[in-house]
Scaffold this motif. Sequence first.
Motif, PDB file in Angstrom:
ATOM      1  N   GLU A 350       0.851  -1.199   0.000  1.00  0.00           N
ATOM      2  CA  GLU A 350       0.000   0.000   0.000  1.00  0.00           C
ATOM      3  C   GLU A 350       0.879   1.237   0.000  1.00  0.00           C
ATOM      4  O   GLU A 350       1.743   1.379   0.856  1.00  0.00           O
ATOM      5  N   ASP A 351       0.669   2.143  -0.965  1.00  0.00           N
ATOM      6  CA  ASP A 351       1.563   3.298  -1.032  1.00  0.00           C
ATOM      7  C   ASP A 351       1.244   4.370  -0.005  1.00  0.00           C
ATOM      8  O   ASP A 351       1.914   5.407   0.048  1.00  0.00           O
ATOM      9  N   PHE A 352       0.237   4.144   0.854  1.00  0.00           N
ATOM     10  CA  PHE A 352       0.043   5.017   2.009  1.00  0.00           C
ATOM     11  C   PHE A 352       1.316   5.071   2.854  1.00  0.00           C
ATOM     12  O   PHE A 352       1.544   6.025   3.600  1.00  0.00           O
ATOM     13  N   SER A 353       2.139   4.050   2.718  1.00  0.00           N
ATOM     14  CA  SER A 353       3.408   3.988   3.464  1.00  0.00           C
ATOM     15  C   SER A 353       4.308   5.180   3.181  1.00  0.00           C
ATOM     16  O   SER A 353       5.053   5.617   4.066  1.00  0.00           O
ATOM     17  N   TRP A 354       4.244   5.724   1.968  1.00  0.00           N
ATOM     18  CA  TRP A 354       5.122   6.862   1.648  1.00  0.00           C
ATOM     19  C   TRP A 354       4.779   8.084   2.490  1.00  0.00           C
ATOM     20  O   TRP A 354       5.665   8.845   2.875  1.00  0.00           O
ATOM     21  N   TYR A 355       3.491   8.289   2.789  1.00  0.00           N
ATOM     22  CA  TYR A 355       3.120   9.407   3.660  1.00  0.00           C
ATOM     23  C   TYR A 355       3.735   9.213   5.046  1.00  0.00           C
ATOM     24  O   TYR A 355       4.215  10.175   5.665  1.00  0.00           O
ATOM     25  N   LEU A 356       3.718   7.964   5.514  1.00  0.00           N
ATOM     26  CA  LEU A 356       4.197   7.689   6.868  1.00  0.00           C
ATOM     27  C   LEU A 356       5.714   7.717   6.970  1.00  0.00           C
ATOM     28  O   LEU A 356       6.255   7.674   8.074  1.00  0.00           O
ATOM     29  N   GLU A 357       6.399   7.789   5.840  1.00  0.00           N
ATOM     30  CA  GLU A 357       7.833   8.048   5.861  1.00  0.00           C
ATOM     31  C   GLU A 357       8.116   9.509   6.198  1.00  0.00           C
ATOM     32  O   GLU A 357       9.252   9.866   6.518  1.00  0.00           O
ATOM     33  N   ASN A 358       7.077  10.344   6.119  1.00  0.00           N
ATOM     34  CA  ASN A 358       7.250  11.786   6.314  1.00  0.00           C
ATOM     35  C   ASN A 358       6.539  12.329   7.553  1.00  0.00           C
ATOM     36  O   ASN A 358       7.048  13.246   8.204  1.00  0.00           O
ATOM     37  N   VAL A 359       5.343  11.804   7.864  1.00  0.00           N
ATOM     38  CA  VAL A 359       4.572  12.276   9.021  1.00  0.00           C
ATOM     39  C   VAL A 359       3.963  11.064   9.706  1.00  0.00           C
ATOM     40  O   VAL A 359       3.770  10.017   9.086  1.00  0.00           O
ATOM     41  N   PRO A 360       3.636  11.190  11.005  1.00  0.00           N
ATOM     42  CA  PRO A 360       2.955  10.077  11.668  1.00  0.00           C
ATOM     43  C   PRO A 360       1.541   9.908  11.141  1.00  0.00           C
ATOM     44  O   PRO A 360       0.907  10.861  10.676  1.00  0.00           O
ATOM     45  N   GLY A 361       1.050   8.689  11.228  1.00  0.00           N
ATOM     46  CA  GLY A 361      -0.306   8.418  10.773  1.00  0.00           C
ATOM     47  C   GLY A 361      -0.643   6.958  10.960  1.00  0.00           C
ATOM     48  O   GLY A 361       0.136   6.183  11.515  1.00  0.00           O
ATOM     49  N   ALA A 362      -1.818   6.580  10.494  1.00  0.00           N
ATOM     50  CA  ALA A 362      -2.255   5.191  10.647  1.00  0.00           C
ATOM     51  C   ALA A 362      -3.350   4.877   9.639  1.00  0.00           C
ATOM     52  O   ALA A 362      -4.087   5.762   9.196  1.00  0.00           O
ATOM     53  N   MET A 363      -3.426   3.604   9.313  1.00  0.00           N
ATOM     54  CA  MET A 363      -4.472   3.074   8.441  1.00  0.00           C
ATOM     55  C   MET A 363      -5.264   2.021   9.207  1.00  0.00           C
ATOM     56  O   MET A 363      -4.682   1.197   9.920  1.00  0.00           O
ATOM     57  N   ALA A 364      -6.576   2.060   9.062  1.00  0.00           N
ATOM     58  CA  ALA A 364      -7.453   1.044   9.645  1.00  0.00           C
ATOM     59  C   ALA A 364      -8.012   0.173   8.536  1.00  0.00           C
ATOM     60  O   ALA A 364      -8.198   0.621   7.399  1.00  0.00           O
ATOM     61  N   ARG A 365      -8.289  -1.077   8.883  1.00  0.00           N
ATOM     62  CA  ARG A 365      -8.972  -1.971   7.960  1.00  0.00           C
ATOM     63  C   ARG A 365     -10.476  -1.804   8.174  1.00  0.00           C
ATOM     64  O   ARG A 365     -10.997  -2.062   9.265  1.00  0.00           O
ATOM     65  N   LEU A 366     -11.152  -1.362   7.140  1.00  0.00           N
ATOM     66  CA  LEU A 366     -12.581  -1.048   7.221  1.00  0.00           C
ATOM     67  C   LEU A 366     -13.400  -2.261   6.822  1.00  0.00           C
ATOM     68  O   LEU A 366     -13.285  -2.774   5.695  1.00  0.00           O
ATOM     69  N   GLY A 367     -14.245  -2.732   7.735  1.00  0.00           N
ATOM     70  CA  GLY A 367     -15.091  -3.872   7.424  1.00  0.00           C
ATOM     71  C   GLY A 367     -16.093  -3.562   6.337  1.00  0.00           C
ATOM     72  O   GLY A 367     -16.785  -2.545   6.399  1.00  0.00           O
ATOM     73  N   VAL A 368     -16.167  -4.431   5.315  1.00  0.00           N
ATOM     74  CA  VAL A 368     -17.117  -4.232   4.214  1.00  0.00           C
ATOM     75  C   VAL A 368     -17.927  -5.489   3.922  1.00  0.00           C
ATOM     76  O   VAL A 368     -18.692  -5.529   2.959  1.00  0.00           O
ATOM     77  N   ARG A 369     -17.791  -6.530   4.754  1.00  0.00           N
ATOM     78  CA  ARG A 369     -18.568  -7.754   4.555  1.00  0.00           C
ATOM     79  C   ARG A 369     -19.899  -7.635   5.284  1.00  0.00           C
ATOM     80  O   ARG A 369     -19.935  -7.309   6.465  1.00  0.00           O
ATOM     81  N   THR A 370     -20.972  -7.935   4.593  1.00  0.00           N
ATOM     82  CA  THR A 370     -22.289  -7.878   5.202  1.00  0.00           C
ATOM     83  C   THR A 370     -22.376  -8.877   6.360  1.00  0.00           C
ATOM     84  O   THR A 370     -22.041 -10.053   6.173  1.00  0.00           O
ATOM     85  N   PRO A 371     -22.779  -8.436   7.544  1.00  0.00           N
ATOM     86  CA  PRO A 371     -22.879  -9.367   8.672  1.00  0.00           C
ATOM     87  C   PRO A 371     -23.742 -10.571   8.320  1.00  0.00           C
ATOM     88  O   PRO A 371     -24.825 -10.437   7.747  1.00  0.00           O
ATOM     89  N   GLY A 372     -23.234 -11.757   8.651  1.00  0.00           N
ATOM     90  CA  GLY A 372     -23.948 -12.992   8.351  1.00  0.00           C
ATOM     91  C   GLY A 372     -23.588 -13.600   7.015  1.00  0.00           C
ATOM     92  O   GLY A 372     -23.900 -14.770   6.752  1.00  0.00           O
ATOM     93  N   ASP A 373     -22.942 -12.842   6.134  1.00  0.00           N
ATOM     94  CA  ASP A 373     -22.532 -13.364   4.822  1.00  0.00           C
ATOM     95  C   ASP A 373     -21.264 -14.189   5.006  1.00  0.00           C
ATOM     96  O   ASP A 373     -20.225 -13.672   5.401  1.00  0.00           O
ATOM     97  N   ARG A 374     -21.339 -15.455   4.708  1.00  0.00           N
ATOM     98  CA  ARG A 374     -20.189 -16.341   4.907  1.00  0.00           C
ATOM     99  C   ARG A 374     -19.226 -16.336   3.727  1.00  0.00           C
ATOM    100  O   ARG A 374     -18.120 -16.863   3.835  1.00  0.00           O
ATOM    101  N   MET A 375     -19.644 -15.756   2.613  1.00  0.00           N
ATOM    102  CA  MET A 375     -18.769 -15.715   1.445  1.00  0.00           C
ATOM    103  C   MET A 375     -17.875 -14.473   1.517  1.00  0.00           C
ATOM    104  O   MET A 375     -18.374 -13.352   1.610  1.00  0.00           O
TER     105      MET A 375
END
Length: 407
Positions: A350-375
């Motif tokens: 992920e090229d978001f890493s280049w920003y973090l070479e310059n300033v502090p920051g963080a990335m979160a993993r955003l849930g996008v699976r519908t609850p109950g969907d097993r696929m």
Amino acid sequence: MSRESEAKLPEGVLPGVLSESLHAELVAFRRDLHMHPELGNQEFRTTAAIKERLEQAGLRPRVLATGTGLICDIGLPEGQRPAVPLLALRADIDALPIPDTKADCPYRSTVPDRAHACGHDVHTTIVLGAGLVLADLHAKGLLSRPVRLVFQPAEEVLPGGALVAIGDGALDGVGRILAVHCDPKVEAGRIGLRHGPITSACDRLEVALDGPGGHTARPHLTTDLVTAAARVAIDVPALVARRVDTRAGLAVTWGRIESGHAPNVVPQHAELSGTVRCLDLDAWRDAPDIVHAAIDEIATLHRAKSEINYVRGVPPVVNDRESAELLRRSMVARCGMESVESTEQSLGGEDFSWYLENVPGAMARLGVRTPGDRMVRDLHQGDFDADEHAITVGVELFTAAALLDDM
């Protein structure tokens, strides 16, 4: 938040909640992007759509010099230096060169062999929505620090459009930068977080092998490039893995090998290409020398001449502890303690890493699976899609972060 801003809020209420009408608009915006995916450095329609909506909100976005991607400040008059560091929110806006294979989907891609199969349309919509909500909060005097929206092109094009955005001033005056990335393994309404590395480094590797060919009846008079290529494919990953600390996770994985045209002819040329991934930042910096040496050793053993094109990609995304904690507090404020889960370090780049070479920051993993969907519809697959409730979650996460950030 300043005390002056806090005094204007109802007690115990954190503003920045997404209205139903704006959620509906953002869903429509995301679906329009999904239907019209554009590859890296070609995102002209996408850029224009973002710019138009921000201008409708009274903001003044600036398109990057390359013509795609844009930057927009909220709460900072044009040309004025910020009195406090800005909080930046980053989105990537490009799509992938793969077909959209979703069946019976009214917003599937209309562009052949192009798809938003990594969720960048969701990221873009979230940062746009957060910008619209924060602009409204600023107009009401409820935003105590300026915020910068960064809509970055070409995340999928090594070494990443982040470098273009940085070179065009995306981080000027910024003290912290945040991002999310869709994760189909996590349910919508939740995020995954970790301190430290959350992705791996990713480089591209191309190898050409040459030597005198000939007849398969007399292989001793040739350089057997088919065997040489096979040994490079098998032995190089093993050699590389033994030349660094195992915990560094340095791995060479091949995606293509090609040589020859006839069953009775030893070819004069062979090619391999693949990726180099690494979990550790220091090992990544040494990786080109280690990989070069391993390829040269195997090629020389088989009397083949090697030509190596090692394309530097991106370092790991290393989450700053304070920034990751800000995301955690913001998510808890919006959705409760159970909405945050620990996540592992992935081998994705992920090229978001280049920003973090310059300033502090963080990335979160955003849930996008519908609850109950097993696929689980994985990233970079033609049937990928996202539960659109994740848009509301992402917008409210970012608006909370802008209000709670006390850097």
